[in-house]
Design a protein around this motif. Structure first.
Motif, short mmCIF file in Angstrom:
data_model
loop_
_atom_site.label_atom_id
_atom_site.label_comp_id
_atom_site.label_asym_id
_atom_site.label_seq_id
_atom_site.Cartn_x
_atom_site.Cartn_y
_atom_site.Cartn_z
N GLY A 55 0.51 -1.27 0.27
CA GLY A 55 0.13 0.02 -0.02
C GLY A 55 0.96 1.91 0.30
N PRO A 56 1.40 1.63 0.67
CA PRO A 56 2.69 3.19 1.12
C PRO A 56 3.27 2.86 -0.24
N ILE A 57 3.72 2.00 -0.67
CA ILE A 57 4.78 1.29 -2.11
C ILE A 57 4.32 2.16 -2.91
N SER A 58 3.27 1.59 -3.46
CA SER A 58 1.26 1.81 -4.42
C SER A 58 1.85 3.53 -4.30
N ASP A 59 1.54 3.96 -3.02
CA ASP A 59 1.42 6.02 -2.88
C ASP A 59 2.83 6.44 -3.08
N LEU A 60 3.43 5.58 -3.40
CA LEU A 60 4.98 6.28 -3.53
C LEU A 60 5.18 6.21 -4.71
N LEU A 61 4.46 5.10 -5.57
CA LEU A 61 5.49 5.21 -6.81
C LEU A 61 4.51 4.83 -7.91
N GLY A 62 2.87 4.58 -7.58
CA GLY A 62 2.26 4.49 -7.97
C GLY A 62 1.65 3.30 -8.03
N ARG A 63 0.33 2.90 -9.12
CA ARG A 63 -0.43 1.60 -9.32
C ARG A 63 0.19 0.81 -10.22
N ARG A 64 0.37 1.25 -11.10
CA ARG A 64 0.84 0.53 -12.48
C ARG A 64 2.36 -0.27 -12.69
N PRO A 65 3.56 0.91 -11.82
CA PRO A 65 4.40 0.48 -11.45
C PRO A 65 4.87 -1.42 -10.49
N LEU A 66 3.93 -1.39 -9.98
CA LEU A 66 3.50 -2.74 -8.44
C LEU A 66 2.69 -3.94 -9.72
N LEU A 67 1.50 -2.99 -10.37
CA LEU A 67 0.98 -4.10 -11.37
C LEU A 67 2.03 -4.69 -12.31
N ILE A 68 3.31 -3.70 -13.00
CA ILE A 68 4.27 -4.19 -14.27
C ILE A 68 5.25 -5.75 -13.20
N ILE A 69 5.41 -5.23 -11.87
CA ILE A 69 6.32 -6.09 -10.50
C ILE A 69 5.64 -7.77 -10.39
N SER A 70 4.20 -7.08 -10.51
CA SER A 70 4.01 -8.42 -9.95
C SER A 70 3.61 -9.46 -10.71
N SER A 71 3.55 -8.51 -12.80
CA SER A 71 3.25 -9.93 -13.72
C SER A 71 4.61 -10.21 -13.65
N SER B 266 -1.49 -8.20 -6.19
CA SER B 266 -2.18 -7.82 -7.57
C SER B 266 -4.11 -8.09 -7.30
N VAL B 267 -3.98 -8.78 -5.77
CA VAL B 267 -5.18 -8.74 -5.18
C VAL B 267 -5.25 -7.68 -4.93
N THR B 268 -4.69 -6.78 -3.98
CA THR B 268 -3.64 -5.97 -3.13
C THR B 268 -4.16 -4.36 -4.21
N LEU B 269 -3.89 -5.01 -5.08
CA LEU B 269 -3.69 -3.55 -6.16
C LEU B 269 -4.73 -3.12 -7.09
N LEU C 240 7.72 -16.63 -3.91
CA LEU C 240 7.56 -15.41 -5.52
C LEU C 240 6.26 -15.52 -6.09
N ASP C 241 5.87 -16.53 -6.12
CA ASP C 241 4.14 -16.78 -6.70
C ASP C 241 3.55 -15.50 -5.83
N GLY C 242 3.98 -16.05 -5.07
CA GLY C 242 2.68 -15.27 -3.08
C GLY C 242 3.09 -14.14 -3.39
N PHE C 243 4.42 -13.49 -3.69
CA PHE C 243 4.32 -12.20 -3.47
C PHE C 243 3.31 -11.21 -5.38
#
Length: 739
Positions: A64-80, A113-116, A105-108
Motif C-alpha cells: 500500500g505505501p509503496i503504491s502511494d509512493l510509486l504509483g499503481r501501474r509500476p506495482l502491477l508490472i512488478i506483479s506480472s 495483484s489482489v491488493t492493487l 515469489l508467486d505469492g508476492f
C-alpha cells in the motif's frame, strides 16, 4: 466508456493468474507428493500449498505505501514479472526447496495483484459502472480456476502427468499480462493528480472517458486530495438568477452561489435554505424508516438518502446544469496554460502569475487544470458581485460534436461540483476562502421542480422553476490554510502536489472518517473469511462424491485424481454465470442490497449442510441435500460476499491514504485466510463437520447484522463524495454517542 472497460479487463488478467495458480497447485500437489515422497511429511506438503499465502501476506504489508509512493501501474508490472519468474522456476524445480522459493515469489505476485487491482479499477472506472468493472477480478479469477482445472484434468489423463508443466505453464499467460501492463495500462489518474502531474492525468482521463472535456472530473480529483476535512451538509434552493434578484441584490448575499447556463446572460443562483431535502432530513434526524433501529449507524441512513427515488423531471441524474461552465479555466492574462506539470516546470513561487493587482479577485482566479477555451461569451458577460461563485470565468459552454457538454461539472451519480467564496470577520479583519461544494438534488416535498434540466433560452425564465439540493460543503483542496504560504498558484490556489508532498501518514488513519471506513473494511474482510468459503471448498469433492457424482465419473474410467479435478472444474464453472449476474446487479441493486439478499441464502445452505451431516435421511436424500446446499452456497457467495468486500474497500478511503488503508484490509484478509485454513483440521477433530458448518452459519448471521447496521450503499457515487460522507457520518456517530 469503452476505454475504461478495456483497461479494467486488462488489469483483471492479474486475478485470472491468481485463480489459475490456486487451481494448478490443488491438482499438482497430488503428483508432487509422489515424487518427493511427502506422504509421511504433511507439514512440508502443507507448506508447499501455503507458501503463496505467506508471500502474499508479506508483500501486502508494504504494497500500500509503496503504491502511494510509486504509483499503481509500476506495482502491477512488478506483479506480472513475479508471476513470470515464479512460473519459470516452478517449471525447473529440481527439489522441494527451489519449489518453495518459487511458490514464495508467486505469492508476492498474488499479493500485489489482489491488493492493487481493485484499487486501480476503482480509480479509473466511471462511478456509474464502477461496481460492474470491479466485479471483473472475481469473474476472471474464477475463469482462471476453471481453465486451469480443465488443463490439469487433461494432463491427469496422460500416462505420466508432469506437475512441473502444470505449475510452470503459468509463465505463458504472465507474458500477456506483462505486455498489457507495460504497453496498454495507463497510470491511475487519481494518483497522477496527487503527484501534481496534471497534464498526464488529463490525457489519461480523456482516453478513459473517450471525450476531450474532462474538466469537471479533473477538478474533482484535485478536490479529493484532502483527508479529514471539516465537512458539513447544507441545503440550497437553486433557480434562475432573476427569480432571486427580484427580491434582493445577489451581490449582497455572500452565501449565494451563481451558476451560468449556456446562453449569454442566463444564470442560476443557489441560496442556502433550511428545507426538507432527503439528505438534509437524514443529516438532522436520521431516516424516518430507520431512526428507531437500535445501533443503526447514521452513516448508513445518510448514504441511503442519496439513493432514494428522485422525481424524474428536473432530476440531477438528468444533469441539473448540463452546460454549467468549467470552474477552473485559464484567464486571458495567464502566462501559463495546461502545461502545468511538476515534471516539466519548476514550482518556484515567483514563476506563477498572480492576480493580486487585477482588482476583481473573484473572477480572475486561475488554475491550469484545463486548456484555454475562452469565447466571446466571456467578454460580454458582466463580472459577478462578491457573493458569486469564486470563479465565473468559464470555458466554452457549447456542446461538442459528440453531444457532450463543453464545460460540464457533473462528476457522476447525479452529483455536481461547485465552489463558493466565503468571508468571515475576525480581529485581523476580513478573511476569505474557497469552499468546495458537492451538489445533489433533494426532491423535497412541496418544492418546485421544473425545467432546470434544459437551461436553454427563455424556457428557464418563463417557468421560473427551481429545485432543492443538498450540498456537502468543505474546505477546498486548493485553499488549504496550512499551505497558503507554500508555492501558491494565483492568489488563492495551491499546487495539488503540495497537499500530498509528505505522503501518507499513520496519523491520517486516526481521522474520524478514515477510522470509520477502516472499521467497515476490516470488519467485512474478517467476516468474509470466517463465513465458510474455505471449508465448503475443501469438502466439495467429498460432498459431491457422496452424492454419487464420483461413482458416475469413475464408471467412465476416470481415476480418483481425475475425478476430483473434474468435480472441482464443474463446481467452478457454476460460479461464472452467477458472477455475471452480480456484475449486472452491482450498479443497479447496489452492494449493500446484494449482501443483504445473498447472506440469508448462505445461512440457509449452511444449516442444510449441518442437517445433512447430523440427520440420517437415507444416502440418496442426504447426498441430494448436501449437493443442493453446496451449489447454492457457491452461487450466492460469488454474487455477494465474494467480490463486494474488495469493491467496498477500494471505494471508501480518501485518495491520499487509499493505498495504506487497502494494505491494512488486504493484510487482514490474508491473515484470516491463513487462520481459517490451518484451524479447519483442528475444528473438524473437535466439533466435527456439522459443528464447523454450524459455526460458519453463526458467522453469516453476524455478517448480516453487521452489514445491515454498519455498511452503507456506495453505488454510483464518486469516490471523493463517498469519503466526504464518511467524514460527515463519523461526526454524526460521535454526536449520537455523546447525546
Amino acid at each position: 466508456m469503452s476505454g475504461a472497460v478495456l483497461v479494467a479487463v486488462a488489469a483483471a488478467i492479474g486475478n485470472l493468474l491468481q485463480g489459475w495458480d490456486n487451481a494448478t497447485i490443488a491438482g499438482a500437489v497430488l503428483y508432487i507428493k509422489k515424487e518427493f515422497h511427502l506422504e509421511s511429511e504433511p507439514a512440508i506438503e502443507g507448506l508447499i500449498v501455503a507458501m503463496s499465502l505467506v508471500g502474499a501476506t508479506l508483500i501486502t504489508m508494504c504494497s500500500g505505501p509503496i503504491s502511494d509512493l510509486l504509483g499503481r501501474r509500476p506495482l502491477l508490472i512488478i506483479s506480472s514479472v513475479l508471476y513470470f519468474v515464479s512460473g519459470l522456476i516452478m517449471l525447473w524445480s529440481p527439489n522441494v526447496y527451489v519449489l518453495l522459493l518459487a511458490r514464495l515469489l508467486d505469492g508476492f505476485g498474488i499479493g500485489l495483484s489482489v491488493t492493487l487491482i481493485p484499487v486501480y479499477i476503482s480509480e479509473t472506472a466511471p462511478s456509474e459502472i464502477r461496481g460492474l468493472l470491479n466485479t471483473l477480478p472475481q469473474f476472471t479469477g474464477s475463469g482462471g480456476m476453471f481453465l486451469s482445472y480443465c488443463m490439469v484434468f487433461g494432463m491427469s489423463l496422460m500416462e505420466a502427468p508432469s506437475w512441473r508443466l502444470m505449475l510452470g505453464v503459468l509463465f505463458i499467460p504472465s507474458i500477456i499480462y506483462f505486455l498489457l501492463t507495460v504497453f496498454f495500462l495507463p497510470e491511475s489518474p487519481r494518483w497522477l493528480v496527487s503527484k501534481g502531474r496534471m497534464l498526464e492525468a488529463k490525457k489519461v482521463l480523456q482516453r478513459l472517458r473517450g471525450r476531450e472535456d474532462v474538466a469537471g472530473e479533473l477538478a474533482l480529483l484535485v478536490e479529493g486530495l484532502g483527508v479529514g476535512a471539516d465537512t458539513s451538509i447544507e441545503e440550497y434552493i437553486i433557480g434562475p438568477a432573476n427569480d432571486f434578484t427580484d427580491e434582493h441584490d445577489i451581490s449582497a448575499d455572500k452565501d449565494q452561489i451563481k451558476l451560468y447556463g449556456s446562453e449569454q446572460g442566463l444564470s442560476w443562483v443557489a441560496r442556502p435554505v433550511s428545507g426538507q431535502s432527503a439528505i438534509g432530513l437524514v443529516s438532522r434526524r436520521g431516516s424516518m424508516a430507520n431512526q428507531n433501529v437500535p445501533l443503526m449507524d447514521p452513516l448508513v441512513t445518510l448514504f441511503g438518502s442519496v439513493h432514494e427515488k428522485l422525481p424524474e423531471q428536473g432530476s440531477m441524474r438528468s444533469m441539473l446544469f448540463p452546460h454549467f461552465g468549467s470552474m477552473f479555466n485559464v484567464g486571458e492574462n495567464q502566462p501559463r496554460n495546461e502545461d502545468w506539470d511538476v515534471e516539466s516546470h519548476a514550482r518556484e513561487g515567483e514563476d506563477y502569475a498572480s492576480d493580486g493587482d487585477a482588482g476583481d479577485s473573484d473572477d480572475n482566479l486561475q488554475s491550469p487544470l484545463i486548456s484555454r477555451q475562452t469565447t466571446s461569451m466571456d467578454k460580454d458577460m458582466a463580472p459577478p458581485g462578491n457573493g458569486s461563485m469564486a470563479n465565473t470565468r468559464h470555458g466554452s459552454l457549447i456542446p461538442g460534436n459528440d453531444g457532450e457538454p463543453g464545460g460540464s461539472t457533473g462528476i457522476g451519480g447525479g452529483w455536481q461540483l461547485a465552489w463558493k467564496w466565503s468571508e468571515r470577520e475576525d480581529q485581523d479583519g476580513k478573511e476569505g476562502g474557497f469552499k468546495r461544494i458537492y451538489l445533489h438534488q433533494g426532491g423535497a416535498p412541496g418544492s418546485r421542480r421544473g425545467s432546470l434540466v434544459s437551461l436553454n433560452g427563455t424556457d428557464g425564465h418563463q417557468d421560473a422553476d427551481y429545485v432543492q439540493a443538498a450540498a456537502l460543503v468543505s474546505q477546498s483542496a486548493l485553499y488549504p490554510k496550512e499551505l497558503l504560504n507554500q508555492h501558491p498558484v494565483g492568489p488563492a490556489m495551491v499546487h495539488p502536489s503540495e497537499t500530498v508532498a509528505r505522503g501518507p501518514s499513520w496519523r491520517d488513519l486516526f481521522e474520524p472518517g478514515v477510522k470509520h471506513a477502516l472499521a467497515v473494511g476490516v470488519g467485512l474482510q474478517i467476516l468474509q473469511q470466517f463465513a465458510g468459503i474455505n471449508g465448503v471448498l475443501y469438502y466439495t469433492p467429498q460432498i459431491l462424491e457422496q452424492a454419487g457424482v464420483g461413482v458416475l465419473l469413475s464408471n467412465l474410467g476416470l481415476s480418483s485424481a481425475s475425478t476430483s479435478l473434474l468435480i472441482s472444474a464443474l463446481t467452478t464453472l457454476l460460479m461464472l454465470p452467477c458472477i455475471a449476474v452480480a456484475m449486472r446487479l452491482m450498479d443497479i441493486s447496489g452492494r449493500r442490497t446484494l449482501l443483504l439478499t445473498t447472506i440469508p441464502v448462505l445461512i440457509v445452505s449452511l444449516i442444510l449442510l449441518v442437517l445433512g451431516s447430523m440427520v440420517d435421511l437415507g444416502s440418496v436424500v442426504n447426498a441430494s441435500i448436501s449437493t443442493v446446499s453446496v451449489v447454492l452456497y457457491f452461487c450466492f457467495f460469488v454474487m455477494g460476499f465474494g467480490p463486494i468486500p474488495n469493491i467496498l474497500c477500494a471505494e471508501i478511503f480518501p485518495t491520499r491514504v487509499r493505498g495504506l488503508c487497502i494494505a491494512i484490509c488486504a493484510l487482514t484478509f490474508w491473515i484470516c485466510d491463513i487462520i481459517v485454513t490451518y484451524t479447519l483440521p483442528v475444528m473438524l477433530k473437535s466439533v466435527g463437520l456439522a459443528g464447523v458448518f454450524g459455526l460458519y452459519a453463526v458467522v453469516c448471521v453476524i455478517s448480516f447484522v453487521f452489514v445491515y447496521l454498519k455498511v452503507p450503499e456506495t453505488k454510483g457515487m464518486p469516490l471523493e463524495v463517498i469519503s466526504e460522507f464518511f467524514a460527515v457520518g463519523a461526526k454524526q456517530a460521535a454526536a449520537a454517542k455523546e447525546s
